[in-house]
Design a protein around this motif. Structure first.
Motif, short mmCIF file in Angstrom:
data_model
loop_
_atom_site.label_atom_id
_atom_site.label_comp_id
_atom_site.label_asym_id
_atom_site.label_seq_id
_atom_site.Cartn_x
_atom_site.Cartn_y
_atom_site.Cartn_z
N ILE A 210 -43.93 -36.27 -106.08
CA ILE A 210 -42.57 -35.98 -106.53
C ILE A 210 -41.94 -37.23 -107.12
CG2 ILE A 210 -40.27 -35.20 -105.76
CD1 ILE A 210 -42.29 -33.06 -105.38
N GLY A 211 -41.26 -37.07 -108.24
CA GLY A 211 -40.56 -38.20 -108.83
C GLY A 211 -39.40 -37.74 -109.67
N GLU A 212 -38.84 -38.65 -110.40
CA GLU A 212 -37.73 -38.33 -111.30
C GLU A 212 -37.95 -39.05 -112.61
OE1 GLU A 212 -33.60 -37.84 -109.10
OE2 GLU A 212 -34.39 -39.86 -108.84
N SER A 213 -37.44 -38.46 -113.69
CA SER A 213 -37.39 -39.23 -114.93
C SER A 213 -36.00 -39.06 -115.51
CB SER A 213 -38.46 -38.74 -115.91
OG SER A 213 -38.07 -37.56 -116.55
N GLY A 214 -35.55 -40.06 -116.21
CA GLY A 214 -34.22 -40.01 -116.81
C GLY A 214 -33.18 -40.68 -115.93
N LYS A 215 -31.98 -40.72 -116.46
CA LYS A 215 -30.88 -41.34 -115.72
C LYS A 215 -29.77 -40.30 -115.55
CE LYS A 215 -31.35 -45.99 -115.19
NZ LYS A 215 -31.61 -45.75 -113.78
N TYR A 216 -29.04 -40.39 -114.46
CA TYR A 216 -27.95 -39.46 -114.20
C TYR A 216 -27.05 -39.34 -115.42
CZ TYR A 216 -23.88 -37.27 -112.18
OH TYR A 216 -22.84 -36.42 -111.93
N ILE B 223 -27.15 -31.53 -106.35
CA ILE B 223 -28.39 -32.29 -106.29
C ILE B 223 -29.44 -31.65 -107.19
CG2 ILE B 223 -29.41 -31.04 -104.32
CD1 ILE B 223 -30.34 -33.79 -103.23
N CYS B 224 -30.28 -32.49 -107.80
CA CYS B 224 -31.37 -32.00 -108.64
C CYS B 224 -32.65 -32.08 -107.83
CB CYS B 224 -31.47 -32.85 -109.91
SG CYS B 224 -32.76 -32.26 -111.03
N ASN B 225 -32.77 -31.16 -106.88
CA ASN B 225 -33.99 -31.18 -106.08
C ASN B 225 -34.72 -29.87 -106.29
OD1 ASN B 225 -36.04 -31.89 -104.35
ND2 ASN B 225 -34.71 -32.44 -102.64
N PHE B 226 -34.77 -29.01 -105.30
CA PHE B 226 -35.60 -27.81 -105.45
C PHE B 226 -35.09 -26.87 -106.52
CE2 PHE B 226 -38.63 -28.75 -102.33
CZ PHE B 226 -37.98 -29.53 -101.39
N GLU C 178 -31.44 -26.55 -117.34
CA GLU C 178 -30.35 -27.51 -117.41
C GLU C 178 -29.73 -27.65 -116.03
OE1 GLU C 178 -27.45 -26.57 -120.41
OE2 GLU C 178 -26.11 -28.21 -119.83
N TRP C 179 -29.79 -28.84 -115.48
CA TRP C 179 -29.15 -29.11 -114.20
C TRP C 179 -27.76 -29.66 -114.47
CZ3 TRP C 179 -28.49 -34.38 -112.06
CH2 TRP C 179 -27.79 -34.35 -110.82
N VAL C 180 -26.75 -29.06 -113.86
CA VAL C 180 -25.37 -29.52 -114.06
C VAL C 180 -24.81 -29.99 -112.73
CG1 VAL C 180 -23.09 -28.94 -114.94
CG2 VAL C 180 -25.10 -27.79 -115.87
N PRO C 181 -24.65 -31.31 -112.56
CA PRO C 181 -24.11 -31.80 -111.30
C PRO C 181 -22.65 -31.38 -111.13
CG PRO C 181 -24.54 -33.62 -112.83
CD PRO C 181 -24.99 -32.38 -113.51
N MET D 280 -31.39 -41.35 -105.51
CA MET D 280 -31.83 -40.43 -106.57
C MET D 280 -30.97 -40.60 -107.81
SD MET D 280 -32.22 -36.84 -104.50
CE MET D 280 -33.03 -35.91 -105.80
N GLU D 281 -31.59 -40.44 -108.95
CA GLU D 281 -30.81 -40.30 -110.18
C GLU D 281 -30.19 -38.90 -110.18
OE1 GLU D 281 -29.99 -42.46 -112.58
OE2 GLU D 281 -30.98 -43.95 -111.31
N GLY D 282 -30.97 -37.96 -109.63
CA GLY D 282 -30.56 -36.56 -109.69
C GLY D 282 -29.63 -36.16 -108.57
N GLN D 283 -28.54 -36.88 -108.43
CA GLN D 283 -27.56 -36.47 -107.43
C GLN D 283 -26.18 -36.88 -107.91
OE1 GLN D 283 -28.64 -37.10 -103.33
NE2 GLN D 283 -26.54 -36.81 -102.64
N HIS D 284 -25.19 -36.05 -107.62
CA HIS D 284 -23.82 -36.33 -108.04
C HIS D 284 -23.35 -37.63 -107.36
CE1 HIS D 284 -19.54 -36.02 -108.71
NE2 HIS D 284 -19.77 -35.05 -109.55
N PRO D 285 -22.73 -38.54 -108.10
CA PRO D 285 -22.36 -39.85 -107.55
C PRO D 285 -21.37 -39.79 -106.38
CG PRO D 285 -22.11 -39.83 -109.94
CD PRO D 285 -22.40 -38.43 -109.53
#
Lengths: 212, 884
Positions: free
Chosen positions: A35-41, B230-233, B240-243, B815-820
């Motif tokens: 599992i990983g991530e790519s890109g920036k928030y 969160i951009c998880n499961f 398109e993930w929208v936080p 995570m980058e994929g999470q709302h700040p």
């Protein structure tokens, strides 16, 4: 094998089904999910990569094995003969995908200190894993060979298909003959621009990924 | 531990038996069909059943496969146990003493009889949602039934039910879709929006089937927009993930409604006119203009220029705009009011509230509306039906707040404006309409129009069930559950309230819980802060729990623990009863499965439903239990149980199956085949086009209910957010949005992890391995940037502290994929019980952060608030784990 990354949901079913089918001991995995991530928030993509032995066409593990315990079958499956393996672990170093494991202990209790379950005991009777040898994914060779004897078709008949492929609830995994120009896997690779992991390693994996 | 494995087997490796048994998975409440392999009496493999549609057609999710280790875990409860340490509390050692079933049941029967003779309302029955069919229909309801109505009835609670289940969601799914929950019609849907939902990547409703169908849809190009902090499961599989800031989904949905209706001018007016109450005339005071004779709401017939009752067949066309006079009173169609009301929900407004860029909201609204193809039709099996390949769904996360009901209605409005409700491609309820198996016409249930023309749900149970409409008038509560006051609630959280004493005293409810009987339900780890739970449960005189494992609840609070059978050791037909949240949905065939034992129950384990029969007999109420079953199925004279008939659980199952599916489809058939299937008719799938019933877009019923509720509540000196009882679907901020102290700068929330269900899955070694391999499952996650600003990094031990001082400690993974502005913990881990050695010490228990009291609930549905404001700082390694 072909793995569809758009379908995969990282449910770990392939990983666990493989362990269950093959009675693998604790902490050993022939299939894993990375599992990983790519890109920036906020423009982020979650990466989910099921990985396993690539059964490479130019397998470095086969090249380095001093005893010939590791060998490639005619149908492409790369296998380890535990009785001939001396545990030198050259293959572990040679494999650029880190998909081989050295069984270095007798720890087989999933419930530490609480003995073996009937499942574990039966596993010991059905499987011949030996401490001091290397093991890895064998595309469920034993199962498939039994099915081939009954003229079943790999990737089509359940009995002739590896556990990880059957397990996937998202139908993200396909199994078949990539040397057959008409097979489902060949068509998928061609039509969906299937790619190998790290092709620059030059090992010619037989596992392809599609729909990143 | 190895009694099962004989010396003979160790000596020779001969495979004497190699069979596959069809049964159902029990690792969540999806109940997917599985096949289980048994070699020489040992269970060795679990796979999906490729023949059924109730699942992934041969595949199965990871936790389903892992269930084998549940069966053989040496920590299973194998014998009845009695607590010998009289002290109860979070870390008490119960000092279990093994007792016999005879001793256990004698004592339980005695105490049960006493409490039922005294006042059944002093008995609390709780059950895990994971085995909810077994415990709801085989235990809780029978137990209620054996206390006759005039005597009062035991209280019911679903553990994790208040947290993991969705009161707002179930209410709205019931009113709008006649069902328990909603899902996109994946086979036809081209554009789906998820608000805090994990359809296709979580557990629960049709888990493996939705994984399969969502993957198929994705593969064919269906776009899925996921609003999620969160951009998880779920976010991880989005197009398109929208936080989003937790609890703000309602603002976004309303803004989209406004944009679609008022800016883009897109609307399925025909749907609104005939399938909703948008065309009902509303007076200045907000109530319907009703016909004086029939009391039915009126519609203005635009052609004949007169008011007519809504179901008058002579109506030519209805209005949705304008002002009219009826009986001298001014009135407008509800939809005109809605249109005007929506104007205040601009995309800028929603952006301010949710953190989602205004342009994104506008764009997605347009994409959704365009994708819905309002006005288009499709022909399926010779039927011409509306085609709306766009669907918006909301579930656990989106609805888990004090604005739950209004939020869920906002999403339903979004669907209804474009006519996406139980039509091809659109938002479907799990199947609430069945004409029955071809030979028997059972089970048979069809939604119909009820009071004021609205959808009334049906089930094939005569007793109990999901009946959100019509809403019963609130009463001054006489019940501890407060469900006679909060009549829109499905699963009450009151037994977990920290201020329950104060609340119950204010309402003058004189009795208290004196006995608890539970099935699973680890309420200490899976509801809210454990100290609150402990306080509520430690003084209850007698608690009996059927359990697979000893856990934080049994160790701290149970007097007797009874060894439950795991799903692999159980025969039941109850888990095949989908209760419309796991039958194959959409056009996929009906599949009715059973559980059957792959091995006989080991040690002294017994299935709760079977014990229920014995208990009923011991307390002399077998006749009432038999009466319950007769009513449950509607048995005719041939099948009816005689009052004093002592039927075994298996025989009852055989009778039930034959009754439902014919004499050749009894237990023998099902054990052989695992399930029965029959095709779904289009009239069942897309029943909305065949049944003349409406759903609310204007919540007129809230006026009187709100007024009554306010009267009752204020009368005892309590307050509620009464403004939410408003007929125009509105945005209300949730409790966490209102925290004044800005130093609590983050929103803490939990979310479904595909590997886990409830709290029990942490005990499974294979699941533990996967959870450890996963970078997020056992860790606390935060946005990378936010963490950096706070001077914390991956691997640091951090503390999360809520605005009232609740605290948990764990390891950080950024995570980058999470709302700040958020911090998150997956699933329900952080165990400390001795009986769960694999689970012990892994992860962090999110629920400790949650308050549960009169304030922390949605005033309409009693849904609890599942998010809290917190601050985060570097933590203390010693505070990890909770055994101190």
């Amino acid at each position: 094998m072909v793995i569809d990354l758009k379908r995969c949901v990282a449910c770990y079913s392939c990983m666990i089904s493989c362990k269950q089918e093959n009675f693998l001991p604790p902490s050993y995995f022939w299939n894993r999910v990375l599992i990983g991530e790519s890109g920036k928030y906020p423009n982020v993509r979650k990466l989910m990569y099921p990985v396993l032995c690539n059964h490479c066409k130019e397998a470095p593990c086969v090249d380095v094995c001093p005893t010939g315990a590791t060998f490639k079958r005619e149908d492409g499956i790369v296998l380890v003969n535990f009785d001939e393996c001396i545990g030198c672990r050259s293959c572990l170093i040679a494999c650029p995908y880190q998909q081989r494991s050295f069984l270095d202990n007798d720890q087989t209790e999933y419930f530490p200190g609480q003995g073996l379950t009937p499942y574990d005991v039966l596993g010991k009777e059905l499987k011949n894993y030996q401490k001091g040898t290397v093991f890895k994914c064998d595309f469920c060779r034993e199962k498939i060979d039994k099915a081939l004897e009954r003229s079943m078709k790999p990737g089509i008949d359940r009995e002739a298909t590896p556990a990880c492929v059957l397990a996937c609830p998202a139908k993200a995994r396909y199994f078949g003959d990539i040397d057959d120009p008409e097979s489902e896997v060949t068509c998928l690779i061609r039509d969906k621009k299937g790619f190998q992991l790290h092709p620059e390693f030059g090992t010619e994996p037989s596992v392809y990924y599609i729909d990143y | 531990m190895n009694d099962l494995v004989t010396a003979k087997m160790r000596k020779n490796r001969q495979v004497l038996e190699d069979v596959w048994i069809p049964t159902q998975c029990g690792m969540c409440y999806a109940e997917c069909g599985i096949k289980v392999r048994r070699i020489n009496g040992v269970v060795t493999k679990i796979e999906g059943n490729e023949e059924t549609w109730m699942g992934a057609r041969g595949g199965l999710c990871g936790k389903g496969v892992a269930g084998l280790q549940f069966l053989y875990d040496p920590n299973r409860v194998n014998y009845p146990l009695r607590r010998t340490n009289p002290k109860k509390g979070l870390n008490e050692d119960p000092q279990w003493e093994r007792i016999s079933w005879e001793e256990a049941l004698t004592e339980i029967a005695e105490k049960l009889k006493k409490v039922l003779d005294d006042d059944p309302r002093k008995l609390l029955l709780q059950g895990t949602t994971i085995r909810s069919m077994s415990n709801a229909y085989g235990f809780k309801m029978p137990m209620s039934a054996i206390s006759k109505a005039e005597e009062g009835a035991p209280q019911h609670w679903s553990s994790g039910g208040a947290l993991h289940c969705g009161n707002g969601a179930h209410l709205v799914a019931g009113m709008v879709h006649a069902s328990w929950s909603i899902v996109p019609d994946f086979n036809y849907c081209k554009y789906a929006i998820y608000f805090g939902a994990s359809k296709g990547s979580g557990s629960g409703h049709s888990a493996a089937a939705t994984i399969r169908l969502a993957a198929e849809a994705r593969s064919k190009g269906t776009k899925v927009v996921v609003f999620d902090p969160i951009c998880n499961f779920s976010g991880g599989k989005a197009s398109e993930w929208v936080p989003i800031i937790p609890g703000t989904d309602g603002a976004i949905a309303l803004a989209m409604c406004n944009i679609i209706l008022n800016e883009l001018g897109i609307c399925d007016y025909e749907f609104i006119k005939w399938k909703t109450n948008g065309s009902y005339l509303v007076k200045v005071d907000g109530h319907y203009m009703r016909d004086r004779k029939t009391d039915k709401p009126l519609i203005w017939d635009s052609q004949n220029k007169q008011p007519k009752v809504y179901d008058d067949e002579s109506i030519n066309d209805a209005v949705l705009e304008g002002s009219y006079k009826v009986n001298g009173e001014e009135c407008k169609p509800a939809f005109a009011l809605i249109r005007e009301h929506l104007k205040k929900y601009s995309s800028e407004f929603a952006s301010e509230v949710s953190g989602v860029p205004s342009k994104t909201i506008t764009r997605i609204a347009k994409e959704f509306a365009d994708a819905a193809m309002v006005g288009s039709t499709i022909e399926i099996d010779g039927h011409k039906l509306p085609f709306r390949p766009a669907s918006a769904v909301i579930f656990r996360g989106g609805q888990g707040h004090t604005n739950s009901t209004q939020t869920c209605f906002a999403v339903s409005l979004l669907n209804q404006i474009v006519g996406s409700a139980d039509v091809p491609g659109g938002t479907l309820g799990w199947p609430p309409c069945s004409h029955g198996y071809k030979d028997t016409n059972k089970p048979r249930f069809t939604p119909e129009a009820g009071k004021d023309g609205f959808i009334v749900t049906k089930q094939w149970l005569i007793t109990g069930g999901h009946k959100p409409w019509p809403v019963t008038e609130p009463q001054h509560p006489k019940d501890l559950s407060l469900r006679d006051l909060f009549t829109m609630n499905s699963l009450t959280p009151v037994y977990g309230f920290s201020d329950q004493e104060e609340v119950w005293n204010k309402f003058g409810i004189p009795f208290r819980i004196e006995m608890v009987m539970g099935h699973g339900a680890n309420i200490i780890t899976s509801v809210a802060n454990r100290d609150i739970m402990a306080e509520n449960f430690k003084n209850i005189p007698f608690t009996v729990v059927f359990e697979l494992f000893n856990n934080e609840f049994t160790e701290g609070f149970a007097d007797i623990v009874l060894p439950d059978t795991s799903y692999l050791e159980t025969f039941t037909w109850l888990e095949g009863y989908g209760f419309f949240f796991n039958y194959p949905f959409g056009t996929e065939p009906w599949c009715f499965h059973i559980y059957q034992p792959v091995i006989e129950p080991q040690y002294e384990r017994r299935y709760i439903c079977e014990v229920m029969i014995e208990l009923a007999e011991r307390i002399g109420r077998l006749d009432r239990l038999n009466d319950f079953w007769n009513n449950f199925f509607g048995f005719d004279d041939k099948y009816k149980l005689k009052p004093d008939e002592k039927i075994s659980w298996d025989d009852l199952g055989d009778r039930a199956l034959k009754w439902m599916f014919g004499p050749e489809h009894g237990i023998h058939y099902f054990k052989e085949n695992g399930f029965i299937k029959w095709p779904k008719k289009i009239e069942e799938v897309y029943w909305r086009s065949f049944v003349n019933a409406r759903a609310p877009v204007y919540l007129e019923f809230l006026l009187d209910i709100g007024k009554k509720t306010e009267e009752i509540v204020r009368n005892v000196g309590l307050e509620l957010d009464f403004q939410q009882f408003t007929p125009l679907i509105s945005w209300f901020s949730a409790l966490p949005h209102k925290t004044a102290d800005e130093s609590y700068d983050l929103y803490a929330f939990s979310y479904r992890d595909i590997m886990h269900t409830g709290s029990m899955t942490c005990e499974i070694p294979w699941v533990d391995e996967a959870s450890t391999m996963n970078p997020y499952t056992y860790n606390i996650t935060m946005n990378s940037d936010t963490a950096k600003k706070k001077g914390i990094k991956d691997g640091d031990v951090i503390a999360i502290e809520s605005d009232v001082g609740r605290k948990v400690t764990g390891v950080l993974k950024t995570m980058e994929g999470q709302h700040p502005q958020t911090v998150a913990i997956a699933a329900c881990s952080g165990h400390w019980a001795k009986g769960l050695p694999i689970a012990k010490g892994k992860g962090t228990n999110f629920d400790i952060l949650l308050e549960l009291d009169w304030r922390h609930i949605d005033p309409l549905s009693l849904n609890m608030e599942t998010c809290t404001r917190v601050r985060v700082y570097k933590g203390n390694q010693d505070e990890m784990g909770y055994g101190n």
